[in-house]
Design a protein around this motif. Structure first.
Motif, PDB file in Angstrom:
ATOM      1  N   LEU A  40       0.823  -1.205   0.000  1.00 38.83           N
ATOM      2  CA  LEU A  40       0.000   0.000   0.000  1.00 38.83           C
ATOM      3  C   LEU A  40       0.858   1.256   0.000  1.00 38.83           C
ATOM      4  O   LEU A  40       0.528   2.246  -0.664  1.00 38.83           O
ATOM      5  CB  LEU A  40      -0.920  -0.034   1.222  1.00 38.83           C
ATOM      6  CG  LEU A  40      -1.780   1.188   1.487  1.00 38.83           C
ATOM      7  CD1 LEU A  40      -2.754   1.411   0.344  1.00 38.83           C
ATOM      8  CD2 LEU A  40      -2.523   1.026   2.799  1.00 38.83           C
ATOM      9  N   THR A  44       0.356   4.894  -2.006  1.00 41.79           N
ATOM     10  CA  THR A  44       0.138   6.116  -1.229  1.00 41.79           C
ATOM     11  C   THR A  44       1.169   7.175  -1.587  1.00 41.79           C
ATOM     12  O   THR A  44       0.821   8.334  -1.826  1.00 41.79           O
ATOM     13  CB  THR A  44       0.200   5.798   0.280  1.00 41.79           C
ATOM     14  OG1 THR A  44      -0.798   4.815   0.577  1.00 41.79           O
ATOM     15  CG2 THR A  44      -0.048   7.033   1.112  1.00 41.79           C
ATOM     16  N   GLU A  68      -4.995  -4.199  -0.534  1.00 39.98           N
ATOM     17  CA  GLU A  68      -5.163  -2.830  -0.036  1.00 39.98           C
ATOM     18  C   GLU A  68      -4.600  -1.815  -1.024  1.00 39.98           C
ATOM     19  O   GLU A  68      -5.144  -0.738  -1.205  1.00 39.98           O
ATOM     20  CB  GLU A  68      -4.458  -2.655   1.321  1.00 39.98           C
ATOM     21  CG  GLU A  68      -4.923  -3.582   2.401  1.00 39.98           C
ATOM     22  CD  GLU A  68      -4.232  -4.943   2.359  1.00 39.98           C
ATOM     23  OE1 GLU A  68      -3.134  -5.088   1.765  1.00 39.98           O
ATOM     24  OE2 GLU A  68      -4.808  -5.885   2.916  1.00 39.98           O
ATOM     25  N   ALA A  69      -3.496  -2.175  -1.675  1.00 41.16           N
ATOM     26  CA  ALA A  69      -2.875  -1.286  -2.660  1.00 41.16           C
ATOM     27  C   ALA A  69      -3.762  -1.144  -3.893  1.00 41.16           C
ATOM     28  O   ALA A  69      -3.891  -0.055  -4.453  1.00 41.16           O
ATOM     29  CB  ALA A  69      -1.494  -1.810  -3.048  1.00 41.16           C
ATOM     30  N   LYS A  72      -6.581   1.240  -2.964  1.00 39.58           N
ATOM     31  CA  LYS A  72      -6.076   2.611  -2.875  1.00 39.58           C
ATOM     32  C   LYS A  72      -5.807   3.184  -4.264  1.00 39.58           C
ATOM     33  O   LYS A  72      -6.119   4.337  -4.540  1.00 39.58           O
ATOM     34  CB  LYS A  72      -4.799   2.638  -2.030  1.00 39.58           C
ATOM     35  CG  LYS A  72      -4.175   3.993  -1.848  1.00 39.58           C
ATOM     36  CD  LYS A  72      -4.926   4.805  -0.842  1.00 39.58           C
ATOM     37  CE  LYS A  72      -4.168   6.078  -0.503  1.00 39.58           C
ATOM     38  NZ  LYS A  72      -4.811   6.839   0.550  1.00 39.58           N
TER      39      LYS A  72
END
Length: 102
Positions: A40, A44, A68-69, A72
Motif C-alpha cells: 500500500l 500512497t 489494499e494497494a 487505494k
C-alpha cells in the motif's frame, strides 16, 4: 515511451519522490518485485506526488499489488500497468498509448 512516441523525461535516481518518468500529464513509477506483492505504501506515496504536481500517477510493475494497494490505486485514480499489460506493451510499444493518453 520513446518507441510509442510519448514525450517523456527520465528522472534522476535520487530525490525524485519515487517517480521514474514524467510526461506531460503523468508521473510514472516503475517497481520491480520478485517475491512479494507491492505494498500500500507504494501507491500512497505515488498518489501524494501525483497530487502535489497536478498530474495523474501510473505504476508500472512486473508483479501484483496487495489487495489494499489495489483499492487505494482505484480510489486515488492511480493507473496500473501490471505484468500482463507490460508484456503486451513489450510486444507492441504503441499499446502504451492505451494507458498513457497525452
Amino acid at each position: 515511451f520513446t518507441e510509442a512516441g510519448i514525450r517523456h523525461f527520465v528522472t534522476k535516481k535520487t530525490r525524485d519522490g519515487g517517480v521514474d518518468i514524467i510526461t506531460e500529464n503523468y508521473v510514472v513509477q516503475i517497481k520491480r518485485y520478485s517475491a512479494k506483492k507491492i505494498p500500500l505504501k507504494v501507491i500512497t506515496e505515488l498518489a501524494v506526488v501525483a497530487n502535489k504536481v497536478g498530474k495523474r500517477g501510473i505504476l508500472i510493475t512486473n508483479y501484483k499489488l496487495a489487495m489494499e494497494a489495489e483499492k487505494k490505486a482505484s480510489k486515488c485514480d492511480i493507473g496500473i500497468i501490471d505484468r500482463k499489460r507490460l508484456i503486451e506493451i513489450y510486444l507492441d510499444p504503441n499499446k502504451l498509448k492505451e494507458y498513457i493518453k497525452e
